[in-house]
Design a protein around this motif. Structure first.
Motif, mmCIF file in Angstrom:
data_model
loop_
_atom_site.group_PDB
_atom_site.id
_atom_site.type_symbol
_atom_site.label_atom_id
_atom_site.label_comp_id
_atom_site.label_asym_id
_atom_site.label_seq_id
_atom_site.Cartn_x
_atom_site.Cartn_y
_atom_site.Cartn_z
ATOM 1 N N ALA A 66 15.504 43.367 51.791
ATOM 2 C CA ALA A 66 15.775 44.280 50.672
ATOM 3 C C ALA A 66 14.976 43.809 49.460
ATOM 4 C CB ALA A 66 17.268 44.299 50.335
ATOM 5 N N PRO A 67 14.431 44.762 48.666
ATOM 6 C CA PRO A 67 13.676 44.385 47.467
ATOM 7 C C PRO A 67 14.602 44.019 46.315
ATOM 8 C CG PRO A 67 13.707 46.763 47.663
ATOM 9 C CD PRO A 67 14.424 46.227 48.863
ATOM 10 N N VAL A 68 15.441 43.037 46.563
ATOM 11 C CA VAL A 68 16.453 42.606 45.597
ATOM 12 C C VAL A 68 16.453 41.084 45.542
ATOM 13 C CG1 VAL A 68 18.909 42.606 45.001
ATOM 14 C CG2 VAL A 68 17.901 44.638 46.061
ATOM 15 N N LEU A 69 16.496 40.559 44.344
ATOM 16 C CA LEU A 69 16.630 39.120 44.131
ATOM 17 C C LEU A 69 17.777 38.850 43.167
ATOM 18 C CD1 LEU A 69 12.883 38.024 43.774
ATOM 19 C CD2 LEU A 69 14.412 37.577 45.709
ATOM 20 N N GLY B 191 14.185 48.405 44.474
ATOM 21 C CA GLY B 191 13.184 47.517 43.905
ATOM 22 C C GLY B 191 13.143 47.572 42.391
ATOM 23 N N GLU B 192 13.181 48.791 41.829
ATOM 24 C CA GLU B 192 13.242 48.927 40.367
ATOM 25 C C GLU B 192 14.684 48.682 39.933
ATOM 26 O OE1 GLU B 192 12.377 52.102 36.728
ATOM 27 O OE2 GLU B 192 11.900 52.658 38.792
ATOM 28 N N GLY B 193 14.895 47.607 39.229
ATOM 29 C CA GLY B 193 16.251 47.211 38.855
ATOM 30 C C GLY B 193 16.834 46.164 39.776
ATOM 31 N N GLY B 194 16.065 45.791 40.807
ATOM 32 C CA GLY B 194 16.582 44.861 41.796
ATOM 33 C C GLY B 194 16.449 43.395 41.440
ATOM 34 N N THR C 219 24.483 39.503 43.635
ATOM 35 C CA THR C 219 23.415 39.638 44.618
ATOM 36 C C THR C 219 23.409 41.052 45.174
ATOM 37 O OG1 THR C 219 24.773 39.079 46.535
ATOM 38 C CG2 THR C 219 23.836 37.232 45.288
ATOM 39 N N VAL C 220 22.553 41.261 46.167
ATOM 40 C CA VAL C 220 22.490 42.565 46.825
ATOM 41 C C VAL C 220 23.841 42.957 47.415
ATOM 42 C CG1 VAL C 220 21.793 41.616 49.063
ATOM 43 C CG2 VAL C 220 21.096 43.939 48.428
ATOM 44 N N PHE C 221 24.664 41.982 47.775
ATOM 45 C CA PHE C 221 25.986 42.271 48.339
ATOM 46 C C PHE C 221 26.838 43.071 47.354
ATOM 47 C CE2 PHE C 221 30.304 40.522 49.754
ATOM 48 C CZ PHE C 221 30.418 41.442 50.781
ATOM 49 N N ASP C 222 26.715 42.760 46.063
ATOM 50 C CA ASP C 222 27.486 43.484 45.049
ATOM 51 C C ASP C 222 27.008 44.923 44.893
ATOM 52 O OD1 ASP C 222 29.176 41.223 43.782
ATOM 53 O OD2 ASP C 222 27.157 40.403 43.804
ATOM 54 N N LEU C 223 25.768 45.198 45.299
ATOM 55 C CA LEU C 223 25.235 46.550 45.172
ATOM 56 C C LEU C 223 25.624 47.443 46.343
ATOM 57 C CD1 LEU C 223 21.622 45.751 43.882
ATOM 58 C CD2 LEU C 223 23.718 46.103 42.563
ATOM 59 N N ILE C 224 25.763 46.855 47.533
ATOM 60 C CA ILE C 224 26.054 47.692 48.695
ATOM 61 C C ILE C 224 27.529 47.708 49.079
ATOM 62 C CG2 ILE C 224 23.722 47.350 49.600
ATOM 63 C CD1 ILE C 224 24.996 45.539 51.753
ATOM 64 N N LEU C 225 28.287 46.669 48.686
ATOM 65 C CA LEU C 225 29.697 46.621 49.076
ATOM 66 C C LEU C 225 30.504 47.817 48.567
ATOM 67 C CD1 LEU C 225 32.006 45.153 50.471
ATOM 68 C CD2 LEU C 225 32.327 43.795 48.388
ATOM 69 N N PRO C 226 30.352 48.264 47.314
ATOM 70 C CA PRO C 226 31.125 49.438 46.885
ATOM 71 C C PRO C 226 30.852 50.670 47.735
ATOM 72 C CG PRO C 226 30.125 48.332 44.996
ATOM 73 C CD PRO C 226 29.531 47.718 46.211
ATOM 74 N N ASN D 197 27.652 46.093 33.790
ATOM 75 C CA ASN D 197 27.137 46.660 32.532
ATOM 76 C C ASN D 197 25.808 46.021 32.167
ATOM 77 O OD1 ASN D 197 29.495 48.265 32.240
ATOM 78 N ND2 ASN D 197 30.584 46.497 31.441
ATOM 79 N N CYS D 198 24.850 46.133 33.075
ATOM 80 C CA CYS D 198 23.514 45.582 32.856
ATOM 81 C C CYS D 198 22.547 46.380 33.707
ATOM 82 C CB CYS D 198 23.472 44.094 33.237
ATOM 83 S SG CYS D 198 23.735 43.793 35.003
ATOM 84 N N GLY D 199 21.299 45.960 33.780
ATOM 85 C CA GLY D 199 20.295 46.719 34.508
ATOM 86 C C GLY D 199 20.215 46.410 35.986
ATOM 87 N N PHE D 200 20.943 45.402 36.472
ATOM 88 C CA PHE D 200 20.808 45.001 37.878
ATOM 89 C C PHE D 200 21.288 46.113 38.809
ATOM 90 C CE2 PHE D 200 22.511 42.354 41.549
ATOM 91 C CZ PHE D 200 21.260 42.189 42.123
ATOM 92 N N GLY D 201 20.390 46.521 39.706
ATOM 93 C CA GLY D 201 20.723 47.538 40.681
ATOM 94 C C GLY D 201 20.658 48.962 40.167
#
Length: 343
Positions: free
Chosen positions: A263-266, A322-325, A298-305, A337-341
């Motif tokens: 995934a294009p996430v760090l 990738g943009e925001g990742g 991490t990416v887990f917080d983006l896909i778990l919901p 409340n930030c730009g991540f994801g």
């Protein structure tokens, strides 16, 4: 709008704010634009020197901002949300339950591109809680052509722009890989993190296995959890490209459909997401990289919901992260409340 005597204004709609100033005590709006004048308002208006008022003059084919706001609300609101009372031509959408916010982004863009109207919202594909504000709608002028609002409804389509998918109670099985953990050489610090994150959602952890680095055993453990009713299986560790990391191959061996390995996430580049489908059931199987164990988000917080709301995830959606990742690992974490994801 037209000018009328204040004594004749009962039932008419104000076209402008009425300000009241009391020296050393108050300076503010007494009656807001859009207020419908009542009988008891007349003495108050006269007391602030308003002997004449500008009110909205209703014309065929022209809608007041309040009526237009109701149309925008109907365009926007899906299930599990409600609208606030109209205030200054604005209606806000509020969540009725905890869930995942989904937005038909193409429809939102089409309506906002029409001009003279606006819909502003929080980001989609993120969790909201009961009582959270989802979006706000209003037209820009005080009045608008009915034809334009009809066009907005056509642009939006038949489905609501916003929908809220409630989180569902899920049974989760955890497969903790790594011979060093199975043998007790190091402490398992991964599972406590998973338990903490899963506790934010309804459901239960139905078990944990320690198959070490045995590829066949990892596969067997995943399938056994699914047979025992697991709605999701999480494999922790063993996700790198090193030859002795067996988790990706073990997940593939279950026959699950691999959506993505990477995934294009760090943090979180080595994510594996798969869906095991059998007998009408679809069970997400996750291979989580080691960063989930120590990084704040991490990416887990983006896909778990999305998984907890049964919202299917496709490969192109992972690619779009990738943009925001890039998580900036702020000293004080304010996620979400930030730009991540955020796309």
């Amino acid at each position: 709008m037209k000018e009328i005597r204040t004594e004749d204004a009962v039932g008419h709609i104000l076209c402008h704010d009425i300000t009241q100033i009391i020296k050393d005590k108050k300076k503010g709006v007494l009656f807001s634009k859009g207020h419908v004048v009542r009988e008891e308002d007349i003495p108050v208006l006269l007391s602030v020197g308003k002997e004449h008022l500008f009110v909205w003059e209703k014309k065929e084919g022209i809608l007041h901002e309040n009526d237009a706001a109701r149309i925008l609300y109907r365009i926007c609101a899906g299930a599990h949300m409600h609208g606030t009372e109209i205030k200054e031509g604005k209606i806000e959408l509020v969540a009725d339950c905890n869930g995942l916010l989904k937005i038909r982004r193409d429809a939102l863009l089409r309506v906002n591109s029409l001009g003279e109207m606006m819909i502003a919202s929080r980001h989609g594909d993120f969790p909201v809680k009961k009582g959270d504000k989802i979006a706000g709608t209003r037209i820009i002028p005080l009045a608008i052509e009915k034809e334009k609002m009809e066009k907005a409804a056509d642009c939006a389509g038949k489905e609501p722009i916003f929908s809220l998918l409630p989180f569902l109670p899920k049974k989760t099985g955890i497969v903790t890989t790594g011979s060093e953990i199975r043998k007790g050489l190091i402490q398992d610090t991964f599972t406590p993190v998973l338990r903490e994150k899963l506790a934010e959602y309804p459901g239960e952890i139905i078990g944990q296995t320690l198959p070490g680095d045995d590829r066949e055993q990892i596969t067997s453990d995943i399938l056994r959890f699914i047979d025992n009713g697991a709605d999701m299986v999480i494999c922790s560790g063993g996700m790198s490209v090193d030859p002795d990391d067996r988790t990706p191959g073990a997940i593939k061996d279950t026959g699950a459909r691999i959506v993505t390995y990477g995934a294009p996430v760090l943090p979180g580049a080595m994510l594996l997401l798969a869906y095991y489908e059998k007998g009408g059931r679809t069970v997400p199987v996750l291979g989580l990289p080691g960063c989930v164990m120590y990084a704040k988000r991490t990416v887990f917080d983006l896909i778990l919901p999305r998984i907890m709301a049964d919202d299917p995830i496709e490969a192109q959606e992972i690619s779009a992260l990738g943009e925001g990742g890039l998580c900036l690992n702020c000293d004080v974490c304010t996620f979400p409340n930030c730009g991540f994801g955020k796309l």
